[in-house]
Design an enzyme around this catalytic site. Structure first.
Site, PDB file in Angstrom:
ATOM      1  N   ASP A  91     -54.125  25.884 138.612  1.00 46.52           N
ATOM      2  CA  ASP A  91     -52.685  25.737 138.401  1.00 46.52           C
ATOM      3  C   ASP A  91     -52.241  24.340 138.840  1.00 46.52           C
ATOM      4  O   ASP A  91     -52.713  23.820 139.863  1.00 46.52           O
ATOM      5  CB  ASP A  91     -51.919  26.794 139.198  1.00 46.52           C
ATOM      6  CG  ASP A  91     -50.469  26.880 138.777  1.00 46.52           C
ATOM      7  OD1 ASP A  91     -50.191  27.481 137.724  1.00 46.52           O
ATOM      8  OD2 ASP A  91     -49.611  26.334 139.506  1.00 46.52           O
ATOM      9  N   ILE A  92     -51.337  23.720 138.077  1.00 48.39           N
ATOM     10  CA  ILE A  92     -50.819  22.396 138.422  1.00 48.39           C
ATOM     11  C   ILE A  92     -49.796  22.538 139.554  1.00 48.39           C
ATOM     12  O   ILE A  92     -48.884  23.371 139.481  1.00 48.39           O
ATOM     13  CB  ILE A  92     -50.150  21.734 137.205  1.00 48.39           C
ATOM     14  CG1 ILE A  92     -51.155  21.602 136.051  1.00 48.39           C
ATOM     15  CG2 ILE A  92     -49.580  20.368 137.571  1.00 48.39           C
ATOM     16  CD1 ILE A  92     -50.545  21.052 134.774  1.00 48.39           C
ATOM     17  N   GLU A 150     -48.524  26.572 133.006  1.00 44.80           N
ATOM     18  CA  GLU A 150     -49.340  25.469 133.526  1.00 44.80           C
ATOM     19  C   GLU A 150     -50.614  25.990 134.189  1.00 44.80           C
ATOM     20  O   GLU A 150     -51.273  25.270 134.942  1.00 44.80           O
ATOM     21  CB  GLU A 150     -48.538  24.624 134.514  1.00 44.80           C
ATOM     22  CG  GLU A 150     -48.139  25.321 135.795  1.00 44.80           C
ATOM     23  CD  GLU A 150     -46.787  26.038 135.714  1.00 44.80           C
ATOM     24  OE1 GLU A 150     -46.197  26.279 136.775  1.00 44.80           O
ATOM     25  OE2 GLU A 150     -46.335  26.340 134.597  1.00 44.80           O
TER      26      GLU A 150
END
Length: 320
Positions: free
Chosen positions: A196-197, A239
């Site tokens: 995950d960003i 994301e």
């Protein structure tokens, strides 16, 4: 007497002119045709197909390019209308010249892009090119087999994320449904990474959603470079990404995850001349006998959120 003789003469005349009667359909010989005769000789209509859009109902929509000039923009007078605030009123146009289509940007606010975010001024389009206008991505189809191309594109849309061009959640499910039984049958290891960003909302808020899309797309390319041929990378949602690692232990998955984390941390994302620094958090899990597909995702996802809770930009492995 004369009336009866005349009627008989007419009947005899008709009988002489009638074709010989065929006793059976089997007496008619089948005409031999060649493969060339069976081919449909027609040129397909060049078209744009929507392969990515925030409005899911518009996915797969086809726009036939039958005019010499096709305008694209937010204004209702355009030939292709894109109802998005990231699209200018008169954004771009396609011109048909000497048997080819050229895409021309009309000094739009956010620009027009081909393929790997190449800015458009007046560029010739080639079969299979991807055209990005605002938050919509089209694929250009051209040639006599355009119908086959269209159906292939629609099929690929069911298993591929249109923005990042990697597997979507459905395809990740398909891969796991094959790899999990295979790993158990042959007593092989199988690991999963959830990625995950960090602080992605701030990227969108600071630079805009188009910049966020560029980061997602480029991140997929960065991750793909490190993963092996048999690994499967997909966009899980938003994301969040997922990597399926066959024949990989938990320790091996953690090593790969750490390498991915460092690659992203050191990578400079460039969006319209702006440098954007991005980090990722990762959770790693290994398949065990009690897990179904949902449980496997959950195990890696729980480790991802542990990585976020404990400070982000780190890898958290499954506790066994």
């Amino acid at each position: 007497m004369r009336r009866s003789t005349l009627a008989e003469a007419v009947i005899r005349s008709r009988q002489r002119k009638s074709p010989p009667k065929v006793d059976s359909d089997h007496d008619i010989k089948t005409r031999v045709t060649t493969l060339e005769e069976l081919k449909v000789k027609r040129k397909g209509e060049d078209c744009l197909v929507v392969i990515y859009t925030p409005t899911q109902a518009n996915l797969g929509q086809r726009y036939v390019l039958h005019k010499d000039v096709t305008s694209i923009g937010r204004d209702r007078e355009n030939d292709i209308v894109l109802d998005s605030d990231s699209v200018s009123r008169r954004h771009a146009k396609l011109e048909h010249r000497d048997g080819h289509f050229y895409v021309i940007d009309l000094d739009s606010t956010n620009g027009t892009f081909l393929n790997d975010d190449t800015p458009v001024t007046a560029n010739q389009m080639r079969r299979g090119d991807q055209l990005k206008i605002g938050d919509t991505i089209f694929k250009y189809l051209s040639g006599s087999d355009v119908e086959a191309q269209y159906h292939e594109t629609i099929f690929n849309m069911t298993i591929t994320d249109g923005l990042t061009d990697i597997s979507n959640k459905k395809q990740l499910d398909n891969v796991l449904d094959k790899e999990m039984p295979r790993a158990r049958r042959h007593n092989r290891e199988l690991s999963l990474l959830m990625i995950d960003i960090d602080h992605f909302k701030s990227v969108n808020d600071t630079y805009g959603h188009l910049a966020g899309d560029t980061v997602l797309r480029e991140l997929a390319g960065v991750l793909q470079k490190r993963l092996r041929e048999d690994d499967s990378l997909g966009r899980y949602g938003g994301e969040e990404f997922c990597a399926i690692l066959p024949e990989t232990s938990l320790a091996g998955a953690v090593q790969i995850a750490e390498e991915l984390r460092l690659m992203v941390e050191r990578h400079v994302f460039m969006v319209e001349g702006e440098k954007i620094l991005v980090t990722i958090s990762l959770g790693a899990a290994e398949l065990n006998d009690d897990m179904d597909r949902k449980g496997f995702y959950k195990a890696a996802d729980e480790m991802l959120y542990e990585a976020k809770r404990s400070g982000r930009n780190r890898v958290c492995p499954q506790v066994r």
